[in-house]
Design an enzyme around this catalytic site. Structure first.
Site, PDB file in Angstrom:
ATOM      1  N   GLY A 127       0.829  -1.206   0.000  1.00  0.00           N
ATOM      2  CA  GLY A 127       0.000   0.000   0.000  1.00  0.00           C
ATOM      3  C   GLY A 127       0.860   1.250   0.000  1.00  0.00           C
ATOM      4  O   GLY A 127       2.027   1.219  -0.403  1.00  0.00           O
ATOM      5  N   THR A 181       0.329   4.784   4.993  1.00  0.00           N
ATOM      6  CA  THR A 181      -0.300   3.683   5.747  1.00  0.00           C
ATOM      7  C   THR A 181       0.761   2.671   6.163  1.00  0.00           C
ATOM      8  O   THR A 181       0.700   2.116   7.265  1.00  0.00           O
ATOM      9  CB  THR A 181      -1.399   2.984   4.908  1.00  0.00           C
ATOM     10  OG1 THR A 181      -2.223   3.971   4.309  1.00  0.00           O
ATOM     11  CG2 THR A 181      -2.249   2.067   5.753  1.00  0.00           C
ATOM     12  N   GLU A 191       5.552  -3.341   1.293  1.00  0.00           N
ATOM     13  CA  GLU A 191       5.771  -3.057  -0.140  1.00  0.00           C
ATOM     14  C   GLU A 191       4.982  -1.793  -0.436  1.00  0.00           C
ATOM     15  O   GLU A 191       3.749  -1.823  -0.508  1.00  0.00           O
ATOM     16  CB  GLU A 191       5.238  -4.218  -1.002  1.00  0.00           C
ATOM     17  CG  GLU A 191       5.880  -5.559  -0.722  1.00  0.00           C
ATOM     18  CD  GLU A 191       7.266  -5.696  -1.346  1.00  0.00           C
ATOM     19  OE1 GLU A 191       7.598  -4.895  -2.243  1.00  0.00           O
ATOM     20  OE2 GLU A 191       8.003  -6.601  -0.936  1.00  0.00           O
ATOM     21  N   CYS A 245       2.615   0.179  -8.913  1.00  0.00           N
ATOM     22  CA  CYS A 245       3.717   0.675  -8.076  1.00  0.00           C
ATOM     23  C   CYS A 245       4.966   0.845  -8.920  1.00  0.00           C
ATOM     24  O   CYS A 245       5.752   1.758  -8.706  1.00  0.00           O
ATOM     25  CB  CYS A 245       3.954  -0.271  -6.921  1.00  0.00           C
ATOM     26  SG  CYS A 245       4.256  -1.949  -7.455  1.00  0.00           S
ATOM     27  N   GLU A 270       4.581  10.407  -5.508  1.00  0.00           N
ATOM     28  CA  GLU A 270       3.957   9.401  -6.367  1.00  0.00           C
ATOM     29  C   GLU A 270       2.647   9.973  -6.936  1.00  0.00           C
ATOM     30  O   GLU A 270       1.839  10.538  -6.204  1.00  0.00           O
ATOM     31  CB  GLU A 270       3.643   8.150  -5.529  1.00  0.00           C
ATOM     32  CG  GLU A 270       3.068   7.027  -6.352  1.00  0.00           C
ATOM     33  CD  GLU A 270       2.782   5.774  -5.516  1.00  0.00           C
ATOM     34  OE1 GLU A 270       2.142   5.888  -4.462  1.00  0.00           O
ATOM     35  OE2 GLU A 270       3.218   4.687  -5.924  1.00  0.00           O
TER      36      GLU A 270
HETATM   37  P1  NAD Z   1      -3.422   2.364   1.212  1.00  0.00           P
HETATM   38  O1  NAD Z   1      -2.183   2.473   2.002  1.00  0.00           O
HETATM   39  O2  NAD Z   1      -4.390   3.479   1.261  1.00  0.00           O
HETATM   40  O3  NAD Z   1      -4.257   1.060   1.634  1.00  0.00           O
HETATM   41  C1  NAD Z   1      -3.700  -0.228   1.554  1.00  0.00           C
HETATM   42  C2  NAD Z   1      -4.457  -1.170   2.471  1.00  0.00           C
HETATM   43  O4  NAD Z   1      -4.236  -0.792   3.823  1.00  0.00           O
HETATM   44  C3  NAD Z   1      -5.959  -1.187   2.267  1.00  0.00           C
HETATM   45  O5  NAD Z   1      -6.412  -2.515   2.332  1.00  0.00           O
HETATM   46  C4  NAD Z   1      -6.474  -0.397   3.476  1.00  0.00           C
HETATM   47  O6  NAD Z   1      -7.786  -0.730   3.872  1.00  0.00           O
HETATM   48  C5  NAD Z   1      -5.478  -0.805   4.534  1.00  0.00           C
HETATM   49  N1  NAD Z   1      -5.348   0.122   5.677  1.00  0.00           N
HETATM   50  C6  NAD Z   1      -5.569   1.441   5.720  1.00  0.00           C
HETATM   51  N2  NAD Z   1      -5.289   1.920   6.952  1.00  0.00           N
HETATM   52  C7  NAD Z   1      -4.869   0.883   7.703  1.00  0.00           C
HETATM   53  C8  NAD Z   1      -4.425   0.732   9.050  1.00  0.00           C
HETATM   54  N3  NAD Z   1      -4.347   1.771   9.884  1.00  0.00           N
HETATM   55  N4  NAD Z   1      -4.051  -0.493   9.472  1.00  0.00           N
HETATM   56  C9  NAD Z   1      -4.101  -1.558   8.631  1.00  0.00           C
HETATM   57  N5  NAD Z   1      -4.522  -1.481   7.352  1.00  0.00           N
HETATM   58  C10 NAD Z   1      -4.894  -0.282   6.887  1.00  0.00           C
HETATM   59  O7  NAD Z   1      -2.958   2.072  -0.279  1.00  0.00           O
HETATM   60  P2  NAD Z   1      -3.841   2.069  -1.578  1.00  0.00           P
HETATM   61  O8  NAD Z   1      -4.219   3.485  -1.877  1.00  0.00           O
HETATM   62  O9  NAD Z   1      -4.886   1.032  -1.462  1.00  0.00           O
HETATM   63  O10 NAD Z   1      -2.803   1.522  -2.681  1.00  0.00           O
HETATM   64  C11 NAD Z   1      -2.003   2.321  -3.474  1.00  0.00           C
HETATM   65  C12 NAD Z   1      -0.581   2.328  -2.943  1.00  0.00           C
HETATM   66  O11 NAD Z   1      -0.055   1.011  -2.927  1.00  0.00           O
HETATM   67  C13 NAD Z   1       0.362   3.119  -3.839  1.00  0.00           C
HETATM   68  O12 NAD Z   1       1.195   3.913  -3.047  1.00  0.00           O
HETATM   69  C14 NAD Z   1       1.168   2.045  -4.547  1.00  0.00           C
HETATM   70  O13 NAD Z   1       2.433   2.454  -4.988  1.00  0.00           O
HETATM   71  C15 NAD Z   1       1.253   1.012  -3.475  1.00  0.00           C
HETATM   72  N6  NAD Z   1       1.595  -0.285  -4.057  1.00  0.00           N
HETATM   73  C16 NAD Z   1       2.830  -0.816  -3.818  1.00  0.00           C
HETATM   74  C17 NAD Z   1       3.204  -2.035  -4.410  1.00  0.00           C
HETATM   75  C18 NAD Z   1       4.565  -2.652  -4.186  1.00  0.00           C
HETATM   76  O14 NAD Z   1       4.744  -3.824  -4.503  1.00  0.00           O
HETATM   77  N7  NAD Z   1       5.531  -1.928  -3.653  1.00  0.00           N
HETATM   78  C19 NAD Z   1       2.295  -2.711  -5.213  1.00  0.00           C
HETATM   79  C20 NAD Z   1       1.057  -2.130  -5.439  1.00  0.00           C
HETATM   80  C21 NAD Z   1       0.701  -0.923  -4.836  1.00  0.00           C
END
Ligand code: NAD
Length: 467
Positions: free
Chosen positions: A204, A208, A226, A260, A358
């Site tokens: 994510g 977060t 990640e 990502c 990003e």
């Molecule tokens: P996000 O951080 O908003 O959410 C990710 C997940 O975390 C969701 O399931 C959300 O419900 C959960 N979440 C939110 N708050 C939380 C908490 N306090 N405790 C536990 N879980 C919690 O990310 P997003 O907007 O869903 O995804 C996009 C991001 O993910 C981008 O920054 C992207 O680059 C990244 N990403 C990284 C990779 C990698 O492999 N490095 C791959 C895909 C996406």
């Protein structure tokens, strides 16, 4: 919880928010089923996972339809389901060898013998994002299951329509249903998962991820994070311009830039910049939105409405500070969904959010450089360090640049290859993540705790009391 449809803007999906108590109960069930799963042995687990992949194939159409409904794009949804199935095949082939117990060996002290062994974590938690909802929910779960762990997955609340058909698939693989569970909900459900599991894989955002890392530290469990990226591509003056422009058009625009490993910054040598930029813009201009027909066109909608505000802010900031849109430059509203015009920006600098943060959209920025050194310095001048790309026909030069880049996965003469080559180990640099490699041999070993049985082969140890 009502969830927005990315194509229509309608709140047409009701998400069940799983409570903390339910999560606790499910994890407790997973914990009691895990020993039997572990005792099944690697060969037994491989068989079950093959059955799982067969069931995924049988439910392929339903899964693609649900993922497409979640994300508003079709071609990538097909690819996502197929890559997930292939990922299971690859892990079933590799896992037995990667986790084979080594034979006993003599210790440094020759009368002692070491027998390496391991024990999997009981319950692994997975928290995943919305950009590839199915794949990123299963990418860590598959090796964790093969290693002998139970797994609980909490997908993004933005894209959870796929959960129902996936649960059908799991139900039709009975041996799996007691060791693999999905829970829906938002951040609070994610926090509940963290409080009950033994190790956590999080994909994510950096913001977060930082919070999740802190929560895992409080629970004293390992966290594999990640996170986001602002991947850079370097195009040297000896690059094949046709190859570089095609690869970077794809690498910056695929999935409407919502990957990502999307290449968001290009540093091109001034000697070839005009020709490269003109070919890139020509190719980007040909891309079409997949509206009104989801199956026609390359660029889908912005999946998360929160991202709409981020893209708008970054575009406004850049254009206000003097960036020039060589094509695109706007967010459009089509049929209730938001679509980013495929955009190439030049005349950008580090004062602009679009260069430092990003963007996660079909937008790429291009800067001209005078040397490879300047390109490397600009590429590395970032808080992120996920992946990157280098284009040069001189392999020694390409590898030298790749070695100097502060990022884990570097594609050479192509873009975003880490999305396809899962056996290459790589780590995330800086704010892009933390923990062992999600790819390659190290990936599956994140889910085990190493043990050693150290045997005295029959000699009185010299350090014993002599009396
Ligand atoms: P996000 O951080 O908003 O959410 C990710 C997940 O975390 C969701 O399931 C959300 O419900 C959960 N979440 C939110 N708050 C939380 C908490 N306090 N405790 C536990 N879980 C919690 O990310 P997003 O907007 O869903 O995804 C996009 C991001 O993910 C981008 O920054 C992207 O680059 C990244 N990403 C990284 C990779 C990698 O492999 N490095 C791959 C895909 C996406």
């Amino acid at each position: 919880m009502k969830i927005r449809n990315p194509r229509t803007g309608h709140l047409d999906f009701s998400l069940r928010v799983v409570s903390h108590d339910e999560v606790a109960q499910l994890v407790s069930q997973l914990r009691s089923s895990q020993p039997q799963w572990w005792q099944l042995g690697m060969a037994g687990r491989v068989k079950v996972m093959h059955n799982f992949s067969e069931q995924l194939v049988a439910h392929r159409e339903a899964l693609i339809a649900a993922v497409a409904e979640d994300t508003g794009r079709w071609a990538e949804s097909e690819l996502e389901v197929d890559v997930t199935i292939n990922t299971i095949h690859r892990w079933c082939k590799d896992a037995p060898e990667l986790l084979a117990e080594a034979p006993p060996r003599k210790a440094h002290l020759p009368f002692l013998e070491i027998q390496p062994s391991y024990l999997p974590f009981d319950v692994v938690g997975v928290i995943s994002p919305w950009n590839f909802p199915l794949l990123l929910s299963l990418v860590d779960a598959i090796p964790a299951l093969l290693a002998g762990c139970s797994v609980i997955i909490k997908p993004s609340e933005v894209t959870s329509r796929f959960v129902a058909p996936l649960q059908e698939v799991i139900k039709s693989t009975p041996e799996l249903s007691s060791v693999l569970k999905l829970v829906t909900g938002a951040g609070e459900t994610g926090q509940a998962v963290i409080q009950h599991v033994d190790t956590l894989c999080f994909t994510g955002s950096v913001a977060t991820g930082r919070r999740v890392g802190e929560l895992c530290a409080q629970q004293f469990i390992p966290a594999f994070l990640e996170l986001g990226g602002k991947d850079a591509a370097i195009v040297c003056d000896d690059a094949d311009i046709e190859v570089a422009s095609s690869a970077l058009c794809w690498g910056s625009m695929v999935n409407a830039g919502q990957s990502c490993m999307s290449l968001e910054r290009i540093y091109v040598h001034e000697n070839i910049a005009d020709e490269f930029i003109s070919r890139l813009v020509e190719k980007v201009k040909k891309l079409r939105h997949n509206y009104p027909d989801i199956k026609v066109g390359e660029i889908g909608p912005v999946i998360s409405d929160k991202q709409v505000a981020v893209i708008r802010q970054q575009l406004d900031d850049a254009l206000q500070k003097g960036a020039r849109a060589l094509c695109g430059g706007h967010l459009l509203q089509l049929g209730g969904g938001f679509y980013c015009e495929p955009t190439v920006l030049d005349q950008v600098n580090k004062d602009m959010l679009i260069v430092t943060e990003e963007t996660f959209a079909a937008i790429v920025v291009v800067q001209r450089v005078q040397s490879n050194e300047e390109a490397v310095q600009l590429a590395n001048d970032s808080k992120y360090g996920l992946s990157a790309a280098v284009f040069s026909q001189d392999m020694a030069n390409a590898y030298q640049i790749a070695a100097a880049l502060k990022a884990g996965g570097i594609s050479i003469n192509d873009a975003s290859l880490t999305g396809f080559v899962h056996e290459a180990e790589k780590q995330s640099f800086q704010c892009s993540g933390m923990g062992g490699s999600r790819m390659g041999a190290e990936s599956i070993r994140r889910f085990i705790r190493k043990k050693s049985f150290i045997r005295n082969t029959g000699v009185a140890s010299p350090w014993w009391f002599k009396a």
